[in-house]
Design an enzyme around this catalytic site. Structure first.
Site: not given
Ligand code: 9EZ
Length: 510
Positions: A237, A266, A284
């Protein structure tokens, strides 16, 4: 409406086909797949659905959750629930679930890819080739053989990373506050304190949830305790490795490289880390494999089918009290808890402060938490809110009631006692029917069925008055119970005027 009553489910992101297929074939659920809805379209559509399944694109806002007037469950196909407003869901009595395990292998494999990439600067060297260069001096690397990998967080992903990197003869050490050292020793990870870990590692990878205790786990102070040139990986994370501290450590040479799949923002607007030559970054992609997507789609569908079939509640993040509440045997106990809550609320002018739920008997050994929620529903009966097992404890707290449970081993009899101040009621089951056994310190000779309409007196009732009123209004007396000054009458239908029965008479309908 029961939480398990799920007939129509909307899938609002692009999910593996197995998800809709399983919902239809195993759950008999009507499924609509509408990826790419605008927030307004979703808000308009959601009122027709009992369940919503998303991946990462749909933002399940408070507005969506409030508009979903029949919504009972939101499922996220993946780890975490970052795109779901969990607090708003809880307030609206909506279960939120995710699939914490479906991505583990993919996340672990990507982490190993980062470690290999960092050791030889593979992505940087490959990019230089594409750029027309042949730079053999610049890309001298190091072997992994004999190096030490520190794994912070030793759950499923940490474990899979450890066993894979052991095949490269890395020494795997780690830390986890929950998983015992004997367990991690079984998969070859010796645990140390964080203070002992920092100076030993050539590589450090994090596999923890994002919590206050793990935010900035790698910061200026921890980098300072590391070996010079330590390389770090975050596929978990954004924010577990403090981004500003990492940039400082890269610039000073304290950190020799970083592999980042996740960011605090993000997509990241600040490109300083991404642009650093020793950083390998990805957008990601940890869960972006066909296998992980299939697994998560299937797992979330299975969890919803299990909820519909009242088999189990798995993967719920906002209903911890309910994980043990789904078996046919628990349903009547939940009904009893609600009924005792209703009873207590009618017996007291105002319920506030601590309400104690005491369970006894082996069958109720680990039922305390959901029975607290059930009692809270009863205590809150007639509130204007949509109260259910997901939100009842929260609402009770908001009005100053704390429902707490305790399992007593004093009695082997399976029963439930609810106390508020010096008043208590005790109930049990007669078959599957909730019954009142005791009010205050007085036991009823025969159990009082908590169903239909009951009249309660906190003093001796006049049976004559009651019978007269019942016959004049066309009602029947079904049973009459007395114990220590309390009287209870079960009658065939609610009475509209209780005044002939004295000021202490209450009517409760179950
Ligand atoms: C914290 C953790 C692991 C960790 C892992 C989990 C709650 N929690 N905390 C610091 N599940 C390593 C370092």
């Amino acid at each position: 409406m029961a939480l398990s009553d799920i007939r129509r489910v909307l899938i609002s992101d692009s999910l593996a086909p197995a998800c809709a297929h399983l919902l239809r074939s195993q759950g008999g659920i009507e499924v609509t797949e509408s990826p790419g809805l605008t927030p307004q379209e979703l808000i308009a559509k959601i009122q027709d659905y009992d369940g919503l399944i998303v991946r990462s694109a749909t933002k399940v806002s408070a507005e969506v959750l409030t508009a979903g007037s029949r919504l009972k469950v939101v499922g996220r196909a993946g780890t975490g629930v970052d795109n779901v407003d969990v607090d708003a869901a809880t307030k609206n009595g909506i279960i939120v679930m995710n699939t914490p395990t479906g991505n583990s292998i993919s996340a672990a494999e990507l982490t190993c890819g980062f470690i290999l990439s960092l050791s030889r600067q593979i992505p940087q060297a490959a990019a230089s080739m594409k750029d027309g260069k042949w730079d053999r001096k610049k890309y001298m690397g190091s072997e992994l053989h004999g190096k030490t990998l520190g794994i912070l967080g030793l759950g499923r992903i940490g474990k899979e990373v450890a066993t894979r990197m052991q095949s490269f003869q890395m020494k795997t050490i780690g830390y986890d506050p929950i998983i015992p050292p004997e367990v991690t020793a079984q998969f070859g990870v010796q645990q140390f304190s964080l203070e002992e870990i920092w100076p030993q590692c050539d590589y450090i990878t994090v596999h923890t949830p994002l919590l206050p205790s793990t935010t900035g786990l790698l910061n200026d102070a921890s980098f300072a305790k590391c070996k010079r040139g330590v390389q770090v990986i975050n596929c978990a994370r954004g924010g577990i490795i403090d981004e500003a501290a990492l940039l400082r450590a890269l610039e000073s040479g304290q950190c020799g490289g970083a592999g980042l799949d996740v960011f605090t923002e993000e997509p990241p607007r600040d490109r300083a880390l991404i642009d650093h030559p020793l950083v390998i970054s990805l957008p990601h992609l940890g869960a972006s494999t066909h296998e992980a997507q299939n697994r998560c789609g299937e797992e979330i569908a299975q969890q919803i089918v299990d909820l519909v079939k009242e088999r189990a509640l798995a993967g719920a993040v906002n209903a911890p009290a309910l994980t043990k509440a789904f078996s046919p045997e628990t349903k009547p106990w939940i009904k009893l808890g609600e009924a005792l809550g209703v009873l207590l609320r009618s017996m007291l002018p105002k319920v506030s402060g601590e309400v104690q739920v005491t369970t006894s008997g082996n069958a109720l050994k680990s039922s305390g938490s959901f029975l607290c929620s059930a009692v809270a529903i009863g205590l809150l009966q007639n509130s204007d809110k949509k109260v259910n097992l997901v939100n009842s404890s929260l609402f009770a707290k908001e009005v100053g009631i704390q429902v707490k449970s305790h399992h007593s081993v004093d009695s082997t009899e399976t029963k439930l006692k609810v106390s508020a101040g010096d008043i208590h009621v005790v109930g049990g089951l007669s078959g599957t029917l909730p019954c009142l056994l005791q009010a205050a310190s007085s036991c009823f000779r025969s159990p009082v069925s908590l169903s239909g309409t009951l009249l309660l007196w906190t003093s001796e009732a006049s049976l004559g008055n009651l019978l007269e009123l019942l016959s004049s209004t066309g009602h029947h007396l079904e049973s009459f119970h007395t114990a220590g000054g309390y009287s209870i009458a079960a009658i065939s239908a609610p009475l509209s005027d209780l005044s002939p029965l004295g000021s202490s008479c209450l009517q409760v309908t179950f």
